[in-house]
Design a protein around this motif. Structure first.
Motif, PDB file in Angstrom:
ATOM      1  N   ALA A 186      56.391 -20.406 -29.862  1.00 40.52           N
ATOM      2  CA  ALA A 186      55.682 -21.352 -30.497  1.00 40.52           C
ATOM      3  C   ALA A 186      54.111 -21.193 -29.646  1.00 40.52           C
ATOM      4  CB  ALA A 186      56.057 -22.837 -30.197  1.00 40.52           C
ATOM      5  N   GLU A 187      54.054 -20.403 -28.669  1.00 38.60           N
ATOM      6  CA  GLU A 187      52.784 -20.267 -27.814  1.00 38.60           C
ATOM      7  C   GLU A 187      52.004 -18.984 -28.139  1.00 38.60           C
ATOM      8  OE1 GLU A 187      53.602 -20.526 -23.782  1.00 38.60           O
ATOM      9  OE2 GLU A 187      54.773 -22.633 -23.963  1.00 38.60           O
ATOM     10  N   SER A 188      50.886 -18.865 -28.081  1.00 38.40           N
ATOM     11  CA  SER A 188      50.206 -17.648 -28.166  1.00 38.40           C
ATOM     12  C   SER A 188      50.001 -16.427 -27.095  1.00 38.40           C
ATOM     13  CB  SER A 188      48.854 -17.834 -28.826  1.00 38.40           C
ATOM     14  OG  SER A 188      48.017 -18.610 -27.860  1.00 38.40           O
ATOM     15  N   LEU A 248      50.098 -14.121 -33.112  1.00 38.34           N
ATOM     16  CA  LEU A 248      49.387 -12.840 -32.474  1.00 38.34           C
ATOM     17  C   LEU A 248      49.232 -11.893 -33.890  1.00 38.34           C
ATOM     18  CD1 LEU A 248      50.650 -12.235 -29.007  1.00 38.34           C
ATOM     19  CD2 LEU A 248      48.700 -13.122 -29.788  1.00 38.34           C
ATOM     20  N   PHE A 249      50.370 -11.645 -34.423  1.00 41.85           N
ATOM     21  CA  PHE A 249      50.193 -10.876 -35.651  1.00 41.85           C
ATOM     22  C   PHE A 249      49.562 -11.350 -36.880  1.00 41.85           C
ATOM     23  CE2 PHE A 249      52.463  -9.101 -39.420  1.00 41.85           C
ATOM     24  CZ  PHE A 249      52.296  -7.892 -39.000  1.00 41.85           C
ATOM     25  N   GLU A 250      49.587 -12.572 -36.906  1.00 38.64           N
ATOM     26  CA  GLU A 250      48.745 -13.366 -38.032  1.00 38.64           C
ATOM     27  C   GLU A 250      47.261 -13.089 -37.812  1.00 38.64           C
ATOM     28  OE1 GLU A 250      49.458 -17.354 -40.518  1.00 38.64           O
ATOM     29  OE2 GLU A 250      49.705 -17.311 -38.320  1.00 38.64           O
ATOM     30  N   LYS A 251      46.927 -13.247 -36.515  1.00 36.72           N
ATOM     31  CA  LYS A 251      45.534 -13.076 -36.022  1.00 36.72           C
ATOM     32  C   LYS A 251      44.935 -11.664 -36.440  1.00 36.72           C
ATOM     33  CE  LYS A 251      42.282 -13.211 -31.919  1.00 36.72           C
ATOM     34  NZ  LYS A 251      42.330 -13.735 -30.555  1.00 36.72           N
ATOM     35  N   ASP A 252      45.669 -10.506 -36.203  1.00 33.89           N
ATOM     36  CA  ASP A 252      45.288  -9.263 -36.619  1.00 33.89           C
ATOM     37  C   ASP A 252      45.412  -8.940 -37.918  1.00 33.89           C
ATOM     38  OD1 ASP A 252      44.432  -9.139 -33.789  1.00 33.89           O
ATOM     39  OD2 ASP A 252      46.430  -8.250 -33.224  1.00 33.89           O
ATOM     40  N   ASN A 253      46.153  -9.425 -38.551  1.00 29.11           N
ATOM     41  CA  ASN A 253      46.603  -9.189 -40.139  1.00 29.11           C
ATOM     42  C   ASN A 253      46.456 -10.362 -40.977  1.00 29.11           C
ATOM     43  OD1 ASN A 253      48.037  -6.344 -39.475  1.00 29.11           O
ATOM     44  ND2 ASN A 253      48.734  -7.870 -38.038  1.00 29.11           N
ATOM     45  N   SER A 254      45.366 -11.245 -40.828  1.00 29.95           N
ATOM     46  CA  SER A 254      45.321 -12.283 -41.523  1.00 29.95           C
ATOM     47  C   SER A 254      45.076 -12.196 -43.020  1.00 29.95           C
ATOM     48  CB  SER A 254      44.070 -13.282 -41.122  1.00 29.95           C
ATOM     49  OG  SER A 254      43.797 -14.319 -41.783  1.00 29.95           O
ATOM     50  N   PRO A 255      44.228 -11.226 -43.631  1.00 33.77           N
ATOM     51  CA  PRO A 255      44.027 -10.986 -45.094  1.00 33.77           C
ATOM     52  C   PRO A 255      45.145 -10.504 -45.709  1.00 33.77           C
ATOM     53  CG  PRO A 255      42.278  -9.953 -43.751  1.00 33.77           C
ATOM     54  CD  PRO A 255      43.163 -10.333 -42.686  1.00 33.77           C
ATOM     55  N   PRO A 308      54.809 -13.606 -30.179  1.00 30.66           N
ATOM     56  CA  PRO A 308      54.474 -14.757 -31.096  1.00 30.66           C
ATOM     57  C   PRO A 308      53.968 -14.372 -32.188  1.00 30.66           C
ATOM     58  CG  PRO A 308      53.713 -15.152 -28.833  1.00 30.66           C
ATOM     59  CD  PRO A 308      54.153 -13.775 -28.819  1.00 30.66           C
ATOM     60  N   PHE A 309      54.425 -14.905 -33.455  1.00 27.03           N
ATOM     61  CA  PHE A 309      53.893 -14.401 -34.890  1.00 27.03           C
ATOM     62  C   PHE A 309      52.469 -14.620 -34.960  1.00 27.03           C
ATOM     63  CE2 PHE A 309      53.391 -14.415 -39.324  1.00 27.03           C
ATOM     64  CZ  PHE A 309      54.021 -13.000 -39.590  1.00 27.03           C
TER      65      PHE A 309
END
Length: 782
Positions: free
Chosen positions: A141-143, A200-207, A197-198
Motif C-alpha cells: 500500500a506504500e510506494s 511504482l509501475f503505474e507511475k512509469d506506465n500511466s498512459p 508496489p503497483f
C-alpha cells in the motif's frame, strides 16, 4: 502354511536363476519407470494446490473475435480491476499484477539480480504466500517499501533482521524492506523473489495503464463461493464492451486450478496444456509396465512342461487346485517384491537426473505414508496381473496325463505367447516411431528460418538508470573494433508480450479489431537485429525525427488488408515507414502474429549489440563489458546470446522427446529380455525335433532359419499393426503445431527394421545354439 508357500517359491526362483533374473529385471525396470512417472505426475498435479482459496481464484482473460477466429490473451486493460471491484458484486478481491522482470537489488556492497513483479495489495489476499516477517498488505500500500522472499533476504542480509533495511532497486530507487514471505513453492505457476508496489509501475506506465485498448497486465480476482461463472462471464463481457464500444471482445474468468494443466487456448476454448504431456507420459509408463507383466506371463506359461510333473505329483498326493494357485501366485508376488526393492532403489537414484532433465522437483517422499502405500499397491497389482493367468494355467494340468509323461501343448497357450510377444513389440515399435518423430520435429523447428540473424547478436538487460545511458553506451561502443551496430528495445527478440487492439487504419471494418503485438525500439533496430526490411526503411537518425512513425511486419499488413503502397499509411497517427519480414517470436512452431514496432523515446529494457561475423566472440564480449562498466560502474554486466535464448524455447519438447526415447529403450530392453528367455525355452522344448531333423539330413542353417522364423512372425505382425496406430497418434500430436514435419514412410520403415534386426539377433543366438548341438545328446534317452 503361507511360510511354506514362500519358501517353495524362493527355491523355485533360485533353481531357475536366469529366468528369475529376467523376470525381476523386467518387472523392476517397469516399476521404476512407473514410479518415476508417478512422482512426476504427483508433482505436476500439485501445482497451485497450496493456495487456500484456490477454487475461487481466477485470472480474467480476454477473447477477441476477428475473421472467424478467436484469439485469447491473459493480458487485459489496466482500468479493468477498479471496475471489477466497483461494478461486479461476485468479485471479492481484484488485483493488477505486472509480468515478471529482472530487478537489480543492492544492499551495501551486495548486488543480486532477482525476478520481480509489481502487484496491488489485494494480491496477497487472493494468493497464499505466507508472511515470515512484516505485513505484505501494508507494504504494497506504500510506494517506498518492498516485499522480498526468505531466500532473497538471506542473500542480502544473512542472519540480520531484514525489516526496515534500505535496499536500492535497479541502482536508482531506495526502498525499505516491509515484509518477508516464504519462498514461492516450486509447484507454483508464477514465481518471483521481489514484489514491488503497483503504484511504482503505474507511475512509469500511466498512459498505457489508463487505456482500455491496451492489454497490458494480468488481473487476478477472488470470487465469492458458489459464483455462477457463465453469468459472471456475461457480466464481464458486457462491461468490456461498454467501456470499449467493441462488439468482438469478450472477457471471462478462468480458474487458476485449471491454468497449469489446461493453459493453451484455441479459437477461444481451452485446448490442452501440460495435461497432454501428463497423459502421454503416464501412458508410456503404463505401456512399459504392461510389457514387463506380459514378459512374466509369457515365461511362466512357456515353462509349463517343466512344471507339469510338479503339478501332477502335488495333485496326486492331495493338493487342491486352490493350493497350487496360491503357490504360483506366491512365486509371482515374491518376484514382484524383489523387483519392487530394485525399482525403489533405481527410482531414488534416477530421480535427480530426471529432475535435472525436466527442471522439475519430483520426489518419492517416504515420510508421507501415501507414497509407500501407492508404490506397494502398484507392486501388488502388478504381481497379481502378472501371476494370475500363469497360476490358473499351470494348476489345471491333470495328474494322470502328466505323470505318464504326456503334456499337450495347447493351441491356446501358443497363441497367447505369440499374442503377448506381438503386443510387446507393438509398444516397442510405437515408442521408436514416437521418439523419431519428436526428434525430427525439434530439428525441424530449430532449422526453420527465424527471420533475422541470431548469430553474433548480444542481448544485454538494461536496469535502473542504465537505460537512460543508452546513447552514451552506444556512442562509445560503435567506435570499438568488431562492433557492427547497436540498438535497444523494450523486449528481447524471442518474447514480445504486450499487445493492444483498437488501432485505426484506412479501410478498417468493424470486424477487423484484433490484438496486435507491439514493441518499442531505438534507431537501427533492423540493422542491429538482422530483421529484413522488405519495403521502406528502418528507423534512422539520418531521416530526422521518426517519433510518429512505425514499422509493421508482413503478418500485420496482411491481417489489416492494407493496399499498396503500404509505406505512408497512417496507423493511429503513426506513419508506416517500413514493412519487416515476418520473424519468429513467442511461438516457435506457430506463424508469426501481427506486430507493430514504434520508435521508443523512453527507457529500453534490452540493449542489442551486433558483432562482426569475423570478430572473436570472447574478445567482443570483453569489449562490450569494458564499455558497459565504464558507462554504468554500479551495474553487474549480464548478457545473453539471442541464439541460446531462442534454443531454450525447445527445452520442453526436447525433454519430452529425450524421456520418451529412454522409455523406448527400456521397453525394447524388456521385450528383448523376454524374447531371449522365451526362445531359450522353445528351443529346449524342440530339442528332440531338432535332433531328428539333423539325423534325417537337415542342415544347421535350415534348422536355425526355421526356429527364427517362428519368432519373427509375431514381431513382423507387431510392426504391421504399429504403422497405422503410430500414424494416427503422431498426426494428432503434430496437428497442434502450425509448422510441423511431414510423416514419411522411412520413419516407420526404419523403426520396423531396427526392431526386426534386434529380434533376429536375439532369436538367432538360441536358434544357432540349438541347431549346432549334437543330436546324439537329444536322442540318447529315446
Amino acid at each position: 502354511m503361507l511360510k511354506n508357500y514362500f519358501k517353495t517359491a524362493w527355491r523355485n526362483l533360485f533353481r531357475n536363476r536366469l529366468v528369475a533374473l529376467i523376470n525381476i529385471g523386467g518387472l523392476g525396470i517397469g516399476l521404476a519407470v512407473a514410479f518415476i512417472i508417478m512422482a512426476w505426475v504427483v508433482d505436476e498435479m500439485s501445482y497451485n494446490k497450496f493456495h487456500k482459496n484456490l477454487p475461487d481464484i481466477h485470472a480474467v482473460m480476454e477473447n477477441i473475435r476477428q475473421g472467424g477466429e478467436v484469439f485469447t490473451t491473459a493480458s487485459v486493460p489496466g482500468p479493468l480491476a477498479a471496475s471489477l471491484r466497483d461494478e461486479i458484486p461476485e468479485v471479492t478481491y481484484a488485483a493488477r499484477v505486472s509480468h515478471s522482470s529482472q530487478q537489480l537489488v543492492s544492499y551495501q556492497d551486495k548486488a543480486i539480480s532477482e525476478e520481480g513483479i509489481y502487484a496491488e495489495p489485494d494480491y496477497f489476499r487472493i494468493m497464499t504466500f505466507p508472511a515470515i516477517a512484516g505485513d505484505p498488505l501494508t507494504t504494497l500500500a506504500e510506494s517506498n517499501a518492498v516485499v522480498i522472499t526468505e531466500s532473497t533476504a538471506i542473500k542480502l542480509f544473512g542472519t540480520e533482521n531484514p525489516i526496515g533495511k534500505i535496499i536500492t532497486l535497479n541502482g536508482q530507487q531506495s526502498v525499505a524492506v516491509g515484509a518477508v514471505i516464504a519462498d514461492v513453492p516450486p509447484n507454483s505457476s508464477y514465481s518471483f523473489n521481489v514484489v514491488l508496489p503497483f503504484s511504482l509501475f503505474e507511475k512509469d506506465n500511466s498512459p498505457a495503464i489508463s487505456s482500455w485498448n491496451n492489454n497490458f497486465m494480468l488481473t487476478w480476482v477472488q470470487l465469492k463461493p458458489g459464483t455462477d461463472r457463465e453469468q459472471l462471464n456475461a457480466k464481464l463481457t458486457a462491461l468490456i464492451r461498454d467501456k470499449t464500444d467493441s462488439k468482438t471482445t469478450e472477457l471471462f474468468a478462468y480458474p487458476l486450478a485449471d491454468l497449469a494443466m489446461h493453459g493453451k487456448f484455441k479459437n477461444g476454448k481451452p485446448a490442452g496444456g501440460r495435461m497432454e504431456m501428463l497423459v502421454m507420459m503416464g501412458a508410456l509408463g503404463l505401456f512399459v509396465l504392461v510389457i514387463a507383466c506380459a514378459n512374466f506371463m509369457n515365461l511362466s506359461t512357456a515353462r509349463s512342461e517343466r512344471r507339469a510333473k510338479e503339478v501332477g505329483v502335488r495333485k496326486a498326493v492331495g493338493a487342491r487346485r486352490k493350493d497350487l494357485v496360491i503357490q504360483f501366485l506366491s512365486e509371482a508376488f515374491l518376484t514382484t517384491f524383489l523387483a519392487l526393492i530394485a525399482a525403489v532403489v533405481a527410482s531414488k537414484l534416477l530421480l535427480p537426473a530426471w529432475n535435472n532433465l525436466t527442471g522439475k522437483h519430483a520426489s518419492l517422499d517416504f515420510s508421507n505414508w501415501k507414497i509407500p502405500a501407492v508404490l506397494l499397491a502398484t507392486a501388488l497389482i502388478t504381481g497379481l496381473i502378472s501371476g494370475l493367468y500363469p497360476a490358473f494355467f499351470l494348476s489345471r494340468f491333470r495328474p494322470v496325463k502328466v505323470l505318464k509323461g504326456f503334456v499337450a501343448a495347447t493351441r491356446g497357450g501358443a497363441w497367447l505367447r505369440k499374442g503377448l510377444v506381438t503386443f510387446q513389440f507393438i509398444i516397442s515399435s510405437f515408442l521408436i516411431v514416437f521418439t523419431m518423430v519428436i526428434y525430427r520435429q525439434v530439428q525441424y523447428g530449430q532449422q526453420l528460418p527465424v527471420g533475422y540473424d541470431q548469430q553474433y547478436l548480444i542481448d544485454i538487460p538494461a536496469k535502473g538508470d542504465m537505460a537512460d545511458k543508452f546513447d552514451l553506451f552506444r556512442s562509445i561502443l560503435v567506435q570499438q573494433p568488431g562492433i557492427q551496430a547497436v540498438s535497444a528495445s523494450s523486449n528481447n527478440m524471442v518474447a514480445i508480450n504486450g499487445s493492444s487492439n483498437g488501432f485505426q487504419w484506412p479501410g478498417k471494418t468493424t470486424d477487423q479489431d484484433f490484438p496486435i503485438f507491439m514493441t518499442h525500439v531505438h534507431y537501427d533496430w533492423a540493422k542491429t537485429t538482422g530483421v529484413s526490411i522488405v519495403d521502406g526503411r528502418d528507423f534512422s537518425r539520418e531521416h530526422g525525427s521518426d517519433t510518429l512513425t512505425c514499422i509493421l511486419n508482413q503478418a500485420a499488413v496482411k491481417r489489416m488488408n492494407l493496399k499498396e503502397p503500404v509505406i505512408g499509411t497512417l496507423v493511429d497517427n503513426h506513419k508506416v515507414i517500413g514493412v519487416a519480414a515476418d520473424f519468429v517470436y513467442n511461438d516457435v512452431f506457430g506463424s508469426p502474429a501481427p506486430l507493430i514496432v514504434f520508435l521508443g523515446t523512453g527507457k529500453m529494457n534490452h540493449f542489442f549489440v551486433r558483432l562482426d561475423k569475423n570478430a572473436d566472440m570472447q574478445q567482443g564480449l570483453s569489449t562490450i563489458e569494458d564499455v558497459f562498466k565504464q558507462v554504468g560502474p554500479g551495474y553487474p554486466f549480464e548478457y545473453r546470446l539471442t541464439e541460446e535464448v531462442y534454443g531454450n524455447k525447445f527445452i520442453g519438447i526436447k525433454s519430452g522427446g529425450q524421456f520418451s526415447s529412454m522409455v523406448g529403450v527400456l521397453a525394447i530392453l524388456i521385450s528383448c529380455m523376454g524374447l531371449f528367455a522365451l526362445s531359450m525355452f522353445i528351443a529346449e522344448r524342440r530339442t528332440k525335433e531338432i535332433g531328428i531333423r539333423k539325423v534325417l539330413g537337415a542342415s544347421a542353417w535350415r534348422i536355425g532359419l526355421s526356429l527364427s522364423t517362428d519368432f519373427l512372425k509375431p514381431v513382423a505382425l507387431a510392426f504391421l499393426i504399429t504403422v497405422p496406430l503410430a500414424l494416427f497418434v503422431m498426426q494428432k500430436v503434430l496437428s497442434s503445431m502450425e509448422h510441423r514435419i511431414t510423416l514419411s514412410w522411412w520413419m516407420f520403415g526404419l523403426a520396423g527394421l531396427m526392431v526386426i534386426l534386434l529380434a533376429l539377433v536375439i532369436v538367432s543366438f538360441q536358434a544357432v545354439k540349438a541347431a549346432v548341438a549334437n543330436p546324439v545328446d537329444s536322442l540318447r534317452d529315446e
